[in-house]
Design a protein around this motif. Structure first.
Motif, PDB file in Angstrom:
ATOM      1  N   LYS A 110       0.875  -1.167   0.000  1.00  0.00           N
ATOM      2  CA  LYS A 110       0.000   0.000   0.000  1.00  0.00           C
ATOM      3  C   LYS A 110       0.918   1.225   0.000  1.00  0.00           C
ATOM      4  O   LYS A 110       1.818   1.334   0.834  1.00  0.00           O
ATOM      5  CB  LYS A 110      -0.916  -0.018   1.204  1.00  0.00           C
ATOM      6  CG  LYS A 110      -1.986  -1.087   1.052  1.00  0.00           C
ATOM      7  CD  LYS A 110      -3.125  -0.881   1.993  1.00  0.00           C
ATOM      8  CE  LYS A 110      -4.282  -1.734   1.574  1.00  0.00           C
ATOM      9  NZ  LYS A 110      -4.342  -3.024   2.180  1.00  0.00           N
ATOM     10  N   ILE A 111       0.685   2.114  -0.953  1.00  0.00           N
ATOM     11  CA  ILE A 111       1.529   3.291  -1.124  1.00  0.00           C
ATOM     12  C   ILE A 111       0.626   4.518  -1.208  1.00  0.00           C
ATOM     13  O   ILE A 111      -0.312   4.543  -2.010  1.00  0.00           O
ATOM     14  CB  ILE A 111       2.374   3.177  -2.408  1.00  0.00           C
ATOM     15  CG1 ILE A 111       3.321   1.994  -2.291  1.00  0.00           C
ATOM     16  CG2 ILE A 111       3.125   4.461  -2.684  1.00  0.00           C
ATOM     17  CD1 ILE A 111       4.096   1.707  -3.540  1.00  0.00           C
ATOM     18  N   SER A 112       0.936   5.520  -0.413  1.00  0.00           N
ATOM     19  CA  SER A 112       0.170   6.766  -0.478  1.00  0.00           C
ATOM     20  C   SER A 112       0.958   7.800  -1.282  1.00  0.00           C
ATOM     21  O   SER A 112       2.184   7.757  -1.343  1.00  0.00           O
ATOM     22  CB  SER A 112      -0.141   7.289   0.917  1.00  0.00           C
ATOM     23  OG  SER A 112       1.051   7.596   1.598  1.00  0.00           O
ATOM     24  N   ALA A 113       0.221   8.686  -1.897  1.00  0.00           N
ATOM     25  CA  ALA A 113       0.831   9.743  -2.708  1.00  0.00           C
ATOM     26  C   ALA A 113      -0.038  10.990  -2.624  1.00  0.00           C
ATOM     27  O   ALA A 113      -1.212  10.922  -2.262  1.00  0.00           O
ATOM     28  CB  ALA A 113       0.963   9.296  -4.160  1.00  0.00           C
ATOM     29  N   THR A 114       0.563  12.099  -2.974  1.00  0.00           N
ATOM     30  CA  THR A 114      -0.166  13.359  -3.100  1.00  0.00           C
ATOM     31  C   THR A 114      -0.094  13.779  -4.565  1.00  0.00           C
ATOM     32  O   THR A 114       0.985  13.771  -5.163  1.00  0.00           O
ATOM     33  CB  THR A 114       0.466  14.453  -2.210  1.00  0.00           C
ATOM     34  OG1 THR A 114       0.404  14.010  -0.849  1.00  0.00           O
ATOM     35  CG2 THR A 114      -0.272  15.765  -2.348  1.00  0.00           C
ATOM     36  N   ILE A 115      -1.237  14.127  -5.130  1.00  0.00           N
ATOM     37  CA  ILE A 115      -1.267  14.592  -6.521  1.00  0.00           C
ATOM     38  C   ILE A 115      -0.745  16.031  -6.537  1.00  0.00           C
ATOM     39  O   ILE A 115      -1.349  16.932  -5.970  1.00  0.00           O
ATOM     40  CB  ILE A 115      -2.699  14.541  -7.102  1.00  0.00           C
ATOM     41  CG1 ILE A 115      -3.323  13.146  -6.932  1.00  0.00           C
ATOM     42  CG2 ILE A 115      -2.685  14.992  -8.562  1.00  0.00           C
ATOM     43  CD1 ILE A 115      -2.647  12.037  -7.666  1.00  0.00           C
ATOM     44  N   LYS A 116       0.398  16.227  -7.180  1.00  0.00           N
ATOM     45  CA  LYS A 116       1.043  17.543  -7.216  1.00  0.00           C
ATOM     46  C   LYS A 116       0.641  18.368  -8.436  1.00  0.00           C
ATOM     47  O   LYS A 116       0.546  19.590  -8.354  1.00  0.00           O
ATOM     48  CB  LYS A 116       2.570  17.399  -7.203  1.00  0.00           C
ATOM     49  CG  LYS A 116       3.103  16.942  -5.868  1.00  0.00           C
ATOM     50  CD  LYS A 116       2.859  17.989  -4.823  1.00  0.00           C
ATOM     51  CE  LYS A 116       3.475  17.610  -3.507  1.00  0.00           C
ATOM     52  NZ  LYS A 116       3.197  18.566  -2.460  1.00  0.00           N
ATOM     53  N   ALA A 117       0.462  17.710  -9.577  1.00  0.00           N
ATOM     54  CA  ALA A 117       0.125  18.455 -10.794  1.00  0.00           C
ATOM     55  C   ALA A 117      -0.630  17.548 -11.759  1.00  0.00           C
ATOM     56  O   ALA A 117      -0.361  16.345 -11.830  1.00  0.00           O
ATOM     57  CB  ALA A 117       1.382  18.983 -11.472  1.00  0.00           C
ATOM     58  N   ILE A 118      -1.569  18.156 -12.458  1.00  0.00           N
ATOM     59  CA  ILE A 118      -2.285  17.482 -13.532  1.00  0.00           C
ATOM     60  C   ILE A 118      -2.377  18.452 -14.700  1.00  0.00           C
ATOM     61  O   ILE A 118      -2.843  19.579 -14.536  1.00  0.00           O
ATOM     62  CB  ILE A 118      -3.704  17.057 -13.103  1.00  0.00           C
ATOM     63  CG1 ILE A 118      -3.632  16.008 -11.995  1.00  0.00           C
ATOM     64  CG2 ILE A 118      -4.492  16.539 -14.302  1.00  0.00           C
ATOM     65  CD1 ILE A 118      -4.976  15.583 -11.455  1.00  0.00           C
ATOM     66  N   GLU A 119      -1.898  18.011 -15.851  1.00  0.00           N
ATOM     67  CA  GLU A 119      -2.052  18.759 -17.096  1.00  0.00           C
ATOM     68  C   GLU A 119      -2.789  17.819 -18.038  1.00  0.00           C
ATOM     69  O   GLU A 119      -2.184  16.878 -18.563  1.00  0.00           O
ATOM     70  CB  GLU A 119      -0.697  19.142 -17.682  1.00  0.00           C
ATOM     71  CG  GLU A 119       0.103  20.095 -16.819  1.00  0.00           C
ATOM     72  CD  GLU A 119       1.473  20.363 -17.403  1.00  0.00           C
ATOM     73  OE1 GLU A 119       1.557  20.731 -18.605  1.00  0.00           O
ATOM     74  OE2 GLU A 119       2.455  20.184 -16.667  1.00  0.00           O
ATOM     75  N   PRO A 120      -4.098  18.022 -18.233  1.00  0.00           N
ATOM     76  CA  PRO A 120      -4.887  17.082 -19.027  1.00  0.00           C
ATOM     77  C   PRO A 120      -4.230  16.726 -20.360  1.00  0.00           C
ATOM     78  O   PRO A 120      -3.734  17.591 -21.070  1.00  0.00           O
ATOM     79  CB  PRO A 120      -6.212  17.818 -19.231  1.00  0.00           C
ATOM     80  CG  PRO A 120      -6.316  18.675 -17.997  1.00  0.00           C
ATOM     81  CD  PRO A 120      -4.905  19.123 -17.735  1.00  0.00           C
ATOM     82  N   GLN A 121      -4.210  15.433 -20.608  1.00  0.00           N
ATOM     83  CA  GLN A 121      -3.651  14.829 -21.814  1.00  0.00           C
ATOM     84  C   GLN A 121      -2.143  15.011 -21.939  1.00  0.00           C
ATOM     85  O   GLN A 121      -1.574  14.757 -23.000  1.00  0.00           O
ATOM     86  CB  GLN A 121      -4.363  15.345 -23.061  1.00  0.00           C
ATOM     87  CG  GLN A 121      -5.848  15.055 -23.044  1.00  0.00           C
ATOM     88  CD  GLN A 121      -6.565  15.552 -24.257  1.00  0.00           C
ATOM     89  OE1 GLN A 121      -5.989  15.668 -25.342  1.00  0.00           O
ATOM     90  NE2 GLN A 121      -7.847  15.845 -24.104  1.00  0.00           N
ATOM     91  N   LYS A 122      -1.477  15.424 -20.838  1.00  0.00           N
ATOM     92  CA  LYS A 122      -0.030  15.629 -20.885  1.00  0.00           C
ATOM     93  C   LYS A 122       0.720  15.029 -19.702  1.00  0.00           C
ATOM     94  O   LYS A 122       1.745  14.397 -19.881  1.00  0.00           O
ATOM     95  CB  LYS A 122       0.312  17.116 -20.969  1.00  0.00           C
ATOM     96  CG  LYS A 122      -0.110  17.753 -22.256  1.00  0.00           C
ATOM     97  CD  LYS A 122       0.345  19.176 -22.343  1.00  0.00           C
ATOM     98  CE  LYS A 122      -0.199  19.745 -23.648  1.00  0.00           C
ATOM     99  NZ  LYS A 122       0.579  20.782 -24.189  1.00  0.00           N
ATOM    100  N   ARG A 123       0.221  15.256 -18.453  1.00  0.00           N
ATOM    101  CA  ARG A 123       1.043  14.883 -17.300  1.00  0.00           C
ATOM    102  C   ARG A 123       0.216  14.711 -16.036  1.00  0.00           C
ATOM    103  O   ARG A 123      -0.694  15.485 -15.777  1.00  0.00           O
ATOM    104  CB  ARG A 123       2.094  15.962 -17.069  1.00  0.00           C
ATOM    105  CG  ARG A 123       2.974  15.750 -15.860  1.00  0.00           C
ATOM    106  CD  ARG A 123       4.082  16.779 -15.804  1.00  0.00           C
ATOM    107  NE  ARG A 123       3.626  18.038 -15.285  1.00  0.00           N
ATOM    108  CZ  ARG A 123       4.035  18.579 -14.142  1.00  0.00           C
ATOM    109  NH1 ARG A 123       4.947  17.970 -13.410  1.00  0.00           N
ATOM    110  NH2 ARG A 123       3.567  19.733 -13.738  1.00  0.00           N
TER     111      ARG A 123
END
Length: 165
Positions: free
Chosen positions: A86-99
């Motif tokens: 089990k691994i936790s993470a924080t979503i730092k950035a989302i660039e739709p259709q890129k990253r």
């Protein structure tokens, strides 16, 4: 007595400096790429439909959270048949259709910066999974099983996207 105390302080300081140096200088990474015969939009649709992961993703299952900047998520990561974590993470950035960029771990011990990168090409989309690890523990850790798990994930993503589109 003062000499013993002084030697103890010097020895402790040396060990502390060595541990900090190991934490700051410890760095490893994994990198997996796949070419998918579909648009970045089609790849993005599959990659971000986390409720569908049990149908195709052999490496990562999202247990809690959503792909939204600032959100904490919890995965079950299957490294191989014998090793699941089990691994936790924080979503730092989302660039739709890129990253998609996620981070986690224990600072100075082992932390990671994980990215899914989508690059449009003449033939479709190049998907890169790149993960950087830092900390003391990386000096003693073999990233090869994680590399193989990400290669498996990319192969499964390619099959899923090309099957649907």
């Amino acid at each position: 007595m003062a000499l013993i105390h002084s030697n103890w302080l010097i020895g402790s300081a040396i060990i502390l400096v060595a541990l900090i140096a190991m934490a700051l200088l410890g760095k490893k990474s994994v990198h997996s790429e796949v070419a998918i015969n579909a648009s970045p939009a089609a790849v993005w649709q599959v990659l971000t439909a986390t409720d569908q992961y049990p149908q195709w993703n052999p490496s990562m299952q999202l247990l809690e959270g959503e792909f939204k900047v600032g959100q904490k998520v919890l995965y079950e990561f299957t490294q191989d048949e014998e090793n699941q974590y089990k691994i936790s993470a924080t979503i730092k950035a989302i660039e739709p259709q890129k990253r998609i960029n996620q981070t986690g771990g224990l600072p100075l011990v082992i932390s990671y910066d994980h990215q899914y990168l989508l690059d449009a090409s003449d033939k479709g989309t190049k998907v890169t999974i790149h993960e950087e690890y830092r900390g003391i523990y990386v000096h003693f850790w073999n990233p090869q099983p994680v590399q193989l798990a990400y290669d498996t994930l990319n192969t499964a993503l390619k099959a899923r996207v090309e099957q649907q589109h």
